[in-house]
Design a protein around this motif. Structure first.
Motif, PDB file in Angstrom:
ATOM      1  N   UNK A 161      -0.669  17.828 -12.338  1.00 50.84           N
ATOM      2  CA  UNK A 161      -0.148  18.949 -12.136  1.00 50.84           C
ATOM      3  C   UNK A 161      -0.570  19.253 -10.513  1.00 50.84           C
ATOM      4  N   UNK A 162      -1.570  19.182 -10.136  1.00 48.33           N
ATOM      5  CA  UNK A 162      -1.707  19.606  -8.628  1.00 48.33           C
ATOM      6  C   UNK A 162      -1.100  18.698  -7.500  1.00 48.33           C
ATOM      7  N   UNK A 209       7.214   9.619 -14.810  1.00 50.70           N
ATOM      8  CA  UNK A 209       5.787   9.472 -14.215  1.00 50.70           C
ATOM      9  C   UNK A 209       4.965  10.533 -14.680  1.00 50.70           C
ATOM     10  N   UNK A 210       5.421  11.678 -15.218  1.00 49.05           N
ATOM     11  CA  UNK A 210       4.468  12.689 -15.484  1.00 49.05           C
ATOM     12  C   UNK A 210       4.387  12.764 -16.893  1.00 49.05           C
ATOM     13  N   UNK A 260       7.043  24.296 -15.125  1.00 48.18           N
ATOM     14  CA  UNK A 260       6.820  25.362 -14.154  1.00 48.18           C
ATOM     15  C   UNK A 260       6.438  24.695 -12.718  1.00 48.18           C
ATOM     16  N   UNK A 261       5.433  23.779 -12.865  1.00 45.84           N
ATOM     17  CA  UNK A 261       5.136  23.183 -11.706  1.00 45.84           C
ATOM     18  C   UNK A 261       6.121  22.306 -11.083  1.00 45.84           C
ATOM     19  N   UNK A 262       6.858  21.792 -11.741  1.00 44.34           N
ATOM     20  CA  UNK A 262       8.062  21.004 -11.116  1.00 44.34           C
ATOM     21  C   UNK A 262       9.336  21.830 -10.755  1.00 44.34           C
ATOM     22  N   UNK A 263       9.532  22.968 -11.486  1.00 36.13           N
ATOM     23  CA  UNK A 263      11.000  23.644 -11.079  1.00 36.13           C
ATOM     24  C   UNK A 263      10.645  25.097 -11.139  1.00 36.13           C
ATOM     25  N   UNK A 306       7.373  19.717  -5.813  1.00 37.62           N
ATOM     26  CA  UNK A 306       8.149  19.832  -7.328  1.00 37.62           C
ATOM     27  C   UNK A 306       9.423  19.023  -7.261  1.00 37.62           C
ATOM     28  N   UNK A 307      10.510  19.657  -8.011  1.00 37.64           N
ATOM     29  CA  UNK A 307      11.890  19.169  -7.987  1.00 37.64           C
ATOM     30  C   UNK A 307      12.216  19.242  -6.460  1.00 37.64           C
TER      31      UNK A 307
END
Length: 129
Positions: free
Chosen positions: A104-105, A68-69, A41-44, A112-113
């Motif tokens: 996440x921050x 990396x995540x 959700x944070x990424x995309x 994000x993406x």
């Protein structure tokens, strides 16, 4: 990093006696998917189950976000394992929780993406009128 690698890392970070481990192992994939879902959700701004982001199920599955995540997913699952324990165990888990939220921050802050140009700002705070 595969799900098997992540499970192994969680168990290493969790560092419990063999007797205690059996109580937590059935929930491990749920915890990994929880961290993965939050990062997706944070990424995309998508959820697990959306196209391109299937739930992690088998040991050979690999999360569909940058590698990396992946450690953050491990940290989230480790935190979930610790938070279900007594107070001293919960205290040990806070470092993993904090490590997850730091990543996440950063994902959110960097767009994000889609990413952001260096120096791009979403909002300005504390600017006098």
């Amino acid at each position: 990093m595969t799900v098997k690698d992540m499970k192994d890392m969680v168990m290493h970070q969790f560092n419990l006696e063999e007797d205690d481990v059996s109580d937590y192992v059935p929930y491990l994939i749920v915890y990994l998917n929880g961290g993965y879902g939050r990062l997706v959700y944070a990424w995309d701004e998508k959820t697990l189950g959306d196209p391109g982001y299937p739930r992690l199920q088998s040991d050979s599955d690999v999360p569909n976000i940058p590698e990396q995540y992946h450690q953050a997913i491990v940290d989230w699952a480790t935190w979930c394992m610790y938070r279900n324990g007594n107070s001293p165990k919960q205290q040990r888990g806070y470092a993993y929780r904090d490590a997850y939220f730091q990543v996440e921050s950063e994902v959110i802050a960097h767009g994000g993406k889609e990413g952001k140009e260096l120096g791009e700002v979403n909002a300005l705070f504390n600017i006098p009128d």
